[in-house]
Design a protein around this motif. Sequence first.
Motif, short mmCIF file in Angstrom:
data_model
loop_
_atom_site.label_atom_id
_atom_site.label_comp_id
_atom_site.label_asym_id
_atom_site.label_seq_id
_atom_site.Cartn_x
_atom_site.Cartn_y
_atom_site.Cartn_z
N HIS A 101 0.48 -2.44 -1.96
CA HIS A 101 1.18 -3.61 -1.39
C HIS A 101 2.68 -3.38 -1.38
O HIS A 101 3.25 -2.78 -2.29
N ASP A 113 6.58 -2.52 -9.32
CA ASP A 113 5.55 -3.33 -8.66
C ASP A 113 6.08 -3.83 -7.32
O ASP A 113 6.65 -4.89 -7.25
N ASN A 114 5.96 -3.10 -6.22
CA ASN A 114 5.09 -1.94 -6.12
C ASN A 114 5.69 -0.92 -5.17
O ASN A 114 4.98 -0.34 -4.34
N GLU A 145 0.43 -9.47 -1.43
CA GLU A 145 -0.50 -9.28 -2.55
C GLU A 145 -0.18 -10.27 -3.66
O GLU A 145 -1.07 -10.84 -4.30
N GLU A 146 1.12 -10.47 -3.87
CA GLU A 146 1.56 -11.32 -4.99
C GLU A 146 1.23 -12.78 -4.74
O GLU A 146 1.36 -13.60 -5.65
N ASP A 174 -1.10 0.56 -7.38
CA ASP A 174 -0.30 -0.62 -7.72
C ASP A 174 0.39 -0.41 -9.06
O ASP A 174 -0.27 -0.31 -10.10
N SER A 175 1.69 -0.33 -9.02
CA SER A 175 2.50 -0.28 -10.24
C SER A 175 2.30 1.01 -11.03
O SER A 175 1.91 1.02 -12.20
ZN ZN Z 1 1.49 -5.27 -7.73
#
Ligand code: ZN
Length: 283
Positions: A101, A113-114, A145-146, A174-175
């Motif tokens: 994302h 993130d991210n 996404e968040e 992710d992250s």
């Molecule tokens: Zn994320």
Amino acid sequence: MPPAPRSRRSLLAGLCLALAATMPATAQQAPTATLSTEAEIAAEFASVPCDNSARLDATRALFERMGAPADAIRIDHHDDVDNLVVVKPGTSTETLVIGAHYDKVAKGCGAIDNWTGVVALAHLYRTLRQFAPAKTLVFVAFGREERGLVGSRAMTAAIPDDRVASYCAMVNLDSLGLAAPQVADNMSSKAMVAFAESVAKELQVPFGHARIGGANSDSTPFVKRGIPALTLHGLDSNGLRVLHSPRDQAERVNATSVYLGYRLALAMLARLDQAPCTAQRGD
Ligand SMILES: [Zn+2]
């Protein structure tokens, strides 16, 4: 400037050469694929777009720098989200999805993130575009996404029922950026978790499992749609104090973590490309 495409070598054969550090190579073998280096990946974090409204354009610019022709980059507009999509066609319509994302929360810069996932995603594209894959590779930078996995839910909802079986697997990033690659077990298919672990062992890349309690990511809508999927992250024990906070800044990014995530995902994709589409199904 990325090298010219070497169109006829299989993705796995080419990458095995490229990953020769852990695989024997012989003198007769053809030149290797160009892998991104840790220094190239580190350099991306000199200019992380900290403003959410700039992220989609920055993602597009990053893919262009990684060699994507402007007309190969498309924006899939869904009702309330834009996903950026770049397709590398294979010789079959069997499909592998690689995602990350691009959006961020209001606090912090969203470097861990991210932007880490977006950078790894774009570098995976840069490497994989040099090959003629058997399966069609779909690179997706998901929006929102968040806000509840909005981009990945929209994409999976749009897959017609009779096409679901042709989606062989999905790898989500992710992250990354704080520690060695880990799989988020609670967001991933069991078979994919075991597969990731076996590939990490083969590559001698450090690897772990960590549930991220109370969190979710873009692999989940794929798992729910019956498509094998997993999320790789690179969080350490401090990670949950960094994410979604003012501490999520570019200077915290450990480039080795992002690089190892890229390498692990690359090796997984090379093997998935050569495997039967059903290889990861069944749980
Ligand atoms: Zn994320």
